[in-house]
Design an enzyme around this catalytic site. Structure first.
Site, PDB file in Angstrom:
ATOM      1  N   GLY A 165       0.795  -1.222   0.000  1.00 28.30           N
ATOM      2  CA  GLY A 165       0.000   0.000   0.000  1.00 28.30           C
ATOM      3  C   GLY A 165       0.827   1.273   0.000  1.00 28.30           C
ATOM      4  O   GLY A 165       0.285   2.366  -0.110  1.00 28.30           O
ATOM      5  N   TYR A 202      -8.300   0.815 -11.172  1.00 26.76           N
ATOM      6  CA  TYR A 202      -8.563   0.769  -9.740  1.00 26.76           C
ATOM      7  C   TYR A 202      -9.763  -0.143  -9.474  1.00 26.76           C
ATOM      8  O   TYR A 202     -10.866   0.120  -9.941  1.00 26.76           O
ATOM      9  CB  TYR A 202      -8.835   2.181  -9.210  1.00 26.76           C
ATOM     10  CG  TYR A 202      -9.127   2.234  -7.720  1.00 26.76           C
ATOM     11  CD1 TYR A 202      -8.228   1.711  -6.800  1.00 26.76           C
ATOM     12  CD2 TYR A 202     -10.301   2.804  -7.247  1.00 26.76           C
ATOM     13  CE1 TYR A 202      -8.484   1.752  -5.444  1.00 26.76           C
ATOM     14  CE2 TYR A 202     -10.573   2.849  -5.878  1.00 26.76           C
ATOM     15  CZ  TYR A 202      -9.655   2.330  -4.987  1.00 26.76           C
ATOM     16  OH  TYR A 202      -9.914   2.374  -3.641  1.00 26.76           O
ATOM     17  N   GLU A 288       1.052  -8.694  -5.659  1.00 27.93           N
ATOM     18  CA  GLU A 288       2.476  -8.731  -5.323  1.00 27.93           C
ATOM     19  C   GLU A 288       2.818 -10.001  -4.558  1.00 27.93           C
ATOM     20  O   GLU A 288       1.926 -10.740  -4.139  1.00 27.93           O
ATOM     21  CB  GLU A 288       2.890  -7.494  -4.513  1.00 27.93           C
ATOM     22  CG  GLU A 288       2.159  -7.300  -3.212  1.00 27.93           C
ATOM     23  CD  GLU A 288       2.386  -5.907  -2.620  1.00 27.93           C
ATOM     24  OE1 GLU A 288       2.885  -5.857  -1.495  1.00 27.93           O
ATOM     25  OE2 GLU A 288       2.056  -4.891  -3.253  1.00 27.93           O
ATOM     26  N   ARG A 292       8.650 -13.556   2.398  1.00 24.68           N
ATOM     27  CA  ARG A 292       8.998 -13.747   3.815  1.00 24.68           C
ATOM     28  C   ARG A 292       7.904 -14.585   4.480  1.00 24.68           C
ATOM     29  O   ARG A 292       6.857 -14.811   3.891  1.00 24.68           O
ATOM     30  CB  ARG A 292       9.045 -12.379   4.509  1.00 24.68           C
ATOM     31  CG  ARG A 292       7.706 -11.649   4.410  1.00 24.68           C
ATOM     32  CD  ARG A 292       7.546 -10.460   5.318  1.00 24.68           C
ATOM     33  NE  ARG A 292       6.170  -9.999   5.312  1.00 24.68           N
ATOM     34  CZ  ARG A 292       5.630  -9.187   4.405  1.00 24.68           C
ATOM     35  NH1 ARG A 292       6.366  -8.732   3.402  1.00 24.68           N
ATOM     36  NH2 ARG A 292       4.362  -8.821   4.486  1.00 24.68           N
TER      37      ARG A 292
HETATM   38  C1  MV4 Z   1      -5.093  -2.359  -5.671  1.00 24.82           C
HETATM   39  C2  MV4 Z   1      -6.373  -1.994  -5.223  1.00 24.82           C
HETATM   40  C3  MV4 Z   1      -7.325  -1.711  -6.172  1.00 24.82           C
HETATM   41  N1  MV4 Z   1      -7.014  -1.790  -7.486  1.00 24.82           N
HETATM   42  N2  MV4 Z   1      -4.832  -2.424  -6.989  1.00 24.82           N
HETATM   43  C4  MV4 Z   1      -2.987  -2.177  -1.421  1.00 24.82           C
HETATM   44  C5  MV4 Z   1      -1.821  -2.904  -0.898  1.00 24.82           C
HETATM   45  C6  MV4 Z   1      -1.106  -3.435  -2.071  1.00 24.82           C
HETATM   46  N3  MV4 Z   1      -0.556  -4.716  -1.771  1.00 24.82           N
HETATM   47  C7  MV4 Z   1      -2.128  -3.483  -3.150  1.00 24.82           C
HETATM   48  N4  MV4 Z   1      -3.243  -2.740  -2.700  1.00 24.82           N
HETATM   49  C8  MV4 Z   1      -4.318  -2.521  -3.492  1.00 24.82           C
HETATM   50  N5  MV4 Z   1      -4.109  -2.622  -4.818  1.00 24.82           N
HETATM   51  C9  MV4 Z   1      -5.788  -2.124  -7.861  1.00 24.82           C
HETATM   52  N6  MV4 Z   1      -5.508  -2.156  -9.162  1.00 24.82           N
HETATM   53  C10 MV4 Z   1      -6.614  -1.934  -3.856  1.00 24.82           C
HETATM   54  C11 MV4 Z   1      -5.593  -2.185  -2.994  1.00 24.82           C
HETATM   55  C12 MV4 Z   1      -5.922  -2.087  -1.604  1.00 24.82           C
HETATM   56  C13 MV4 Z   1      -5.780  -3.153  -0.750  1.00 24.82           C
HETATM   57  C14 MV4 Z   1      -5.277  -4.367  -1.162  1.00 24.82           C
HETATM   58  C15 MV4 Z   1      -5.121  -5.394  -0.290  1.00 24.82           C
HETATM   59  C16 MV4 Z   1      -5.474  -5.222   1.035  1.00 24.82           C
HETATM   60  C17 MV4 Z   1      -5.956  -4.042   1.470  1.00 24.82           C
HETATM   61  C18 MV4 Z   1      -6.117  -2.995   0.598  1.00 24.82           C
HETATM   62  C19 MV4 Z   1      -6.631  -1.793   1.064  1.00 24.82           C
HETATM   63  C20 MV4 Z   1      -6.773  -0.754   0.207  1.00 24.82           C
HETATM   64  C21 MV4 Z   1      -6.417  -0.897  -1.130  1.00 24.82           C
END
Ligand code: MV4
Length: 450
Positions: A165, A202, A288, A292
């Site tokens: 994030g 998004y 991603e 770990r």
């Molecule tokens: C996103 C998303 C929405 N659309 N990618 C946040 C952490 C990072 N690992 C990836 N994340 C996100 N990527 C796209 N294209 C929303 C998030 C995200 C989220 C993802 C996993 C767990 C919590 C989150 C909280 C807010 C946004």
């Protein structure tokens, strides 16, 4: 098998690794900062060395100090835990050049997957779904706008060196995209020394589902199914569970097979997590890889019966995995609540201080992973997590009932904790029904926005 390893961490995960080592007959060397001097769990290690002052930048993150402790302690390997140096490819390399095994993936695999844009390209190569977006890094406004018009707003700009994030920006129109792009690049350069960014559509209100994998040095890659970590606030997970509720078996299996393809393609070894987001229609997209062991590994251990820390140590010292994919079965449901020294009534503000009274829960299906005790002073310098309460039951509704019962037994006085928050979540119909996405906490608890 190793005779002696160094645990390059503190708190509950240091204790978790020390416990695994004790059972395997491996001696342990612990490290501590001046703020952790005298911590009771250090007595469970065979030796302990001070690595510096309280601030992590001057102690747990000091590579030369950690390596010195390893050399003086005469260890064969280092377990990094999570956080601190766990995903630092340079530290990983230094360990190996000092002839000390790093209990984790190779520096090459770590570098490759640590670059989110490269990981995304690799995923595409092996037909793992990624969120629609740029083919590679986005060099300028013109390119970003073209992609945004192709895939449609809103879009998310992500730093290739970011993750968890960090370094993300949403944009809903051309003008916002131009400034978001400039801000994202500047921020990424300052935070990671790498201004590279890419663009994705998004996905609104996704669920966060991640697949646990473990790989040995003989090409065996096994998935240990998934965890749903959607109950989070500002990218801090609060509750994790396995299996993911209301997710069809076919999708879970498909996701796990995707995770294995990606891990194989990256020549990844040791324990790792492949993170996905899942949209309202159960489409999943690779996000991603976490190279770990993770905080939430116990829920996977409970449902599979596999000890992930012992498995990590085993494969790091060159043993083949002692189980095959066909032996891995998910039994029942496990839930973990993170107990943080934070005040949920005051915007989850940290609440360090002395634990005046502590009564921990037990009984069937209850696991308490924590280094704290009555009289323990929670230092203000580190992550506020003081323990993890994990339950394992045949069904999800029984697991919820068990967690409610266990939280009711848990008494922590002297500091604020996330216990009352967890009690509210467990009583919320959306959670009980298993319909939680990453916006649940903000929607249901009206916590102050950023
Ligand atoms: C996103 C998303 C929405 N659309 N990618 C946040 C952490 C990072 N690992 C990836 N994340 C996100 N990527 C796209 N294209 C929303 C998030 C995200 C989220 C993802 C996993 C767990 C919590 C989150 C909280 C807010 C946004």
């Amino acid at each position: 098998m190793y005779k002696r390893i160094l645990v390059a961490n503190r708190g509950e995960i240091a204790l978790r690794v020390i416990r695994a080592c004790r059972e395997l007959g491996i001696e342990t060397v612990a490290i501590f900062s001046e703020a952790d001097r005298g911590s009771a769990y250090l007595d469970l290690a065979d030796e302990a060395y001070c690595v510096g002052p309280p601030k992590s930048a001057q102690s747990y993150l000091k590579i030369d100090q950690v390596i010195s402790a390893a050399e003086v302690g005469n260890v064969e390997a280092i377990h990094p835990g999570y956080g601190f140096l766990a995903e630092n490819a340079h530290f990983n390399e230094v360990c190996r050049s000092c002839n000390i095994d790093f209990i984790g993936p190779t520096p090459d695999a770590m570098n490759l997957l640590g670059d989110k844009n490269r990981a995304r390209s690799l995923a595409r190569e092996v037909k793992v779904p990624v969120v629609p977006g740029s083919e590679g890094l986005v060099e300028d406004e013109v390119a970003a706008i073209k992609i945004a018009h192709d895939i449609g707003f809103p879009v998310l700009i992500k730093a290739t060196a970011g993750g968890g994030g960090k370094g993300m920006r949403v944009a809903s129109n051309d003008l916002a995209l131009k400034s978001a792009l400039a801000q994202a690049r500047t921020e990424a350069q300052a935070a990671f020394g790498n201004a590279g960014v890419y663009v994705e559509k998004y996905v609104e209100r996704p669920r966060h589902v991640e697949v646990q994998v473990i790989a040995d040095n003989f090409g065996n890659v096994v998935y240990l199914w998934e965890r749903d970590c959607s109950t989070q606030r500002r990218h801090q997970k609060l509750i994790e569970e396995s299996p993911a509720p209301n997710l069809p078996e076919k999708i879970r299996l498909d996701m796990c097979e995707c995770a294995v393809r990606l891990v194989k393609r990256a020549n990844y070894t040791n324990a790792g997590t492949v993170e996905f987001i899942v949209d309202q229609h159960n489409n999943f997209y690779f996000i991603e890889v976490n190279a770990r062991i993770q905080v939430e590994h116990p829920v996977t251990e409970m449902v599979t019966g596999i000890d992930l820390i012992k498995s990590q140590i085993l494969v790091a010292c060159g043993e083949p995995l002692p189980f095959k994919q066909k032996h891995v079965k998910v039994e029942g449901c496990a839930i973990e609540c993170r107990i943080n020294a934070e005040n949920p009534e005051a915007n989850f503000q940290p609440s360090p201080g002395v634990i005046q009274r502590l009564i921990t829960p037990g009984g069937p299906g209850v696991r308490w992973d924590s280094h704290v005790h009555q009289g323990y002073a929670v230092p203000p310098y580190y992550d506020s997590m003081i323990g993890k309460l994990i339950v394992h039951q045949p069904t999800r509704s029984e697991a919820i009932a068990c967690m409610k019962r266990a939280l009711g037994e848990l008494r922590i006085e002297g500091i604020h904790t996330t216990v009352p928050f967890h009690q509210q979540v467990l009583a919320h119909s959306d959670f009980v029904e298993g319909w939680v996405d990453t916006s649940f906490v903000e929607r249901a608890f009206l916590t102050a926005p950023r």
